[in-house]
Design a protein around this motif. Structure first.
Motif, PDB file in Angstrom:
ATOM      1  N   ALA A  14       0.835  -1.206   0.000  1.00  0.00           N
ATOM      2  CA  ALA A  14       0.000   0.000   0.000  1.00  0.00           C
ATOM      3  C   ALA A  14       0.870   1.257   0.000  1.00  0.00           C
ATOM      4  CB  ALA A  14      -0.929  -0.013   1.213  1.00  0.00           C
TER       5      ALA A  14
ATOM      6  N   TYR B  75       4.400   4.243  -7.160  1.00  0.00           N
ATOM      7  CA  TYR B  75       5.333   3.356  -7.849  1.00  0.00           C
ATOM      8  C   TYR B  75       4.600   2.437  -8.825  1.00  0.00           C
ATOM      9  CZ  TYR B  75       9.229   4.808  -4.927  1.00  0.00           C
ATOM     10  OH  TYR B  75      10.211   5.541  -4.319  1.00  0.00           O
ATOM     11  N   ARG B  76       5.297   2.074  -9.872  1.00  0.00           N
ATOM     12  CA  ARG B  76       4.804   1.152 -10.903  1.00  0.00           C
ATOM     13  C   ARG B  76       5.534  -0.158 -10.750  1.00  0.00           C
ATOM     14  NH1 ARG B  76       6.146  -0.513 -16.397  1.00  0.00           N
ATOM     15  NH2 ARG B  76       8.243   0.321 -16.077  1.00  0.00           N
TER      16      ARG B  76
ATOM     17  N   GLN C  82       2.100   1.817  -3.501  1.00  0.00           N
ATOM     18  CA  GLN C  82       1.042   2.338  -4.355  1.00  0.00           C
ATOM     19  C   GLN C  82       0.717   3.794  -4.011  1.00  0.00           C
ATOM     20  OE1 GLN C  82      -1.507  -1.013  -3.398  1.00  0.00           O
ATOM     21  NE2 GLN C  82      -1.404  -1.768  -5.499  1.00  0.00           N
ATOM     22  N   GLU C  83       0.735   4.120  -2.714  1.00  0.00           N
ATOM     23  CA  GLU C  83       0.501   5.500  -2.299  1.00  0.00           C
ATOM     24  C   GLU C  83       1.599   6.419  -2.821  1.00  0.00           C
ATOM     25  OE1 GLU C  83      -0.086   8.088   1.837  1.00  0.00           O
ATOM     26  OE2 GLU C  83      -0.079   5.885   1.897  1.00  0.00           O
TER      27      GLU C  83
ATOM     28  N   GLU D  27      -0.802 -10.343  -3.240  1.00  0.00           N
ATOM     29  CA  GLU D  27      -0.405  -9.287  -4.173  1.00  0.00           C
ATOM     30  C   GLU D  27      -1.470  -9.056  -5.234  1.00  0.00           C
ATOM     31  OE1 GLU D  27       4.410  -9.991  -3.822  1.00  0.00           O
ATOM     32  OE2 GLU D  27       3.233 -11.161  -5.259  1.00  0.00           O
TER      33      GLU D  27
ATOM     34  N   ALA E  68      -1.017  -5.725  -7.146  1.00  0.00           N
ATOM     35  CA  ALA E  68       0.449  -5.719  -7.228  1.00  0.00           C
ATOM     36  C   ALA E  68       0.922  -6.880  -8.102  1.00  0.00           C
ATOM     37  CB  ALA E  68       1.068  -5.818  -5.842  1.00  0.00           C
TER      38      ALA E  68
END
Length: 213
Positions: free
Chosen positions: A15, A22-23, A18-19, A56, A61
């Motif tokens: 998390a 990032y890819r 993602q916050e 994931e 993810a």
């Protein structure tokens, strides 16, 4: 936030990434700003790998799973191994080879991307003629690499830095068994894994019509 080695905190790590925007990136591409190369060396447990892969996938993810073609802990040619490979692919993850030097033989069940198991410095970053080494200079920079080896972050848990996008890009090495099985130390975690393995083996013996009475 507690930085325990458990699936709850692993979900928090994802998390945070993602916050931070990032890819989830692929080996084979040139690292770009905001890339996270999420890598799993599957040293000991296919069950742990699948459990982590399912977590994931549930949060969007995607990771690379590096599997050992010849391991004393699991067998990719068994029904269990084939099912694990199929499930990892079904969940959208990618597979590479976790090799023991000097074995450089690639495996057509995986992509031509390798991660050495317990590498020594003299060959850790060496390029291959026909494959990608994830620890080559192209993908490895000490300031842009974090690993949980032996249940210890050598430069600290990266969740805050991921959330704050402190890394231009990052290769993050996570060993599934450390997070799936309980234990405050590596020794405790390994004992938990062995207890789980014991129960699984007993089930296999019963399925093989072994009298355990």
């Amino acid at each position: 936030m507690s930085c325990g080695f458990d699936l709850g905190h692993y979900a928090e790590l994802l998390a945070s990434a993602q916050e931070g925007g990032y890819r989830f990136a692929d080996f084979g591409e040139e690292p770009q700003a905001g890339d996270l190369f999420l890598r799993h060396d599957v040293d000991l447990s296919l069950d742990a790998a699948v459990t982590m892969a399912e977590l994931e996938a549930s949060v969007g993810a995607r990771a690379w799973y590096f599997l050992m073609r010849e391991s004393i802990f699991y067998n990719l040619a068994s029904d269990e191994g084939e099912a694990a490979i199929a499930r990892l692919r079904e969940l959208g993850h990618r597979l590479g080879a976790h090799l023991v030097f000097p074995d450089t033989q690639l495996d057509d069940r995986m992509e031509p991307v390798i991660a050495w198991h317990n590498p020594d410095p003299e060959y850790m970053s060496a390029d291959l003629d026909d494959g990608i080494n994830v620890m080559s200079p192209r993908y490895f920079n000490p300031a842009r690499y974090r690993s949980d080896s032996n249940q210890h972050w050598r430069s600290g848990c990266p969740h805050d830095e991921l959330r704050d996008r402190a890394f231009p890009w990052l290769q993050l090495l996570i060993h599934p068994e450390i997070w799936v099985y309980d234990g405050d130390t590596m020794a405790q975690t390994m004992h938990s894994m062995l207890e789980d393995e014991k129960e699984r083996r007993l089930e296999q013996l019963r399925a093989d019509r072994i009298d355990l009475s």
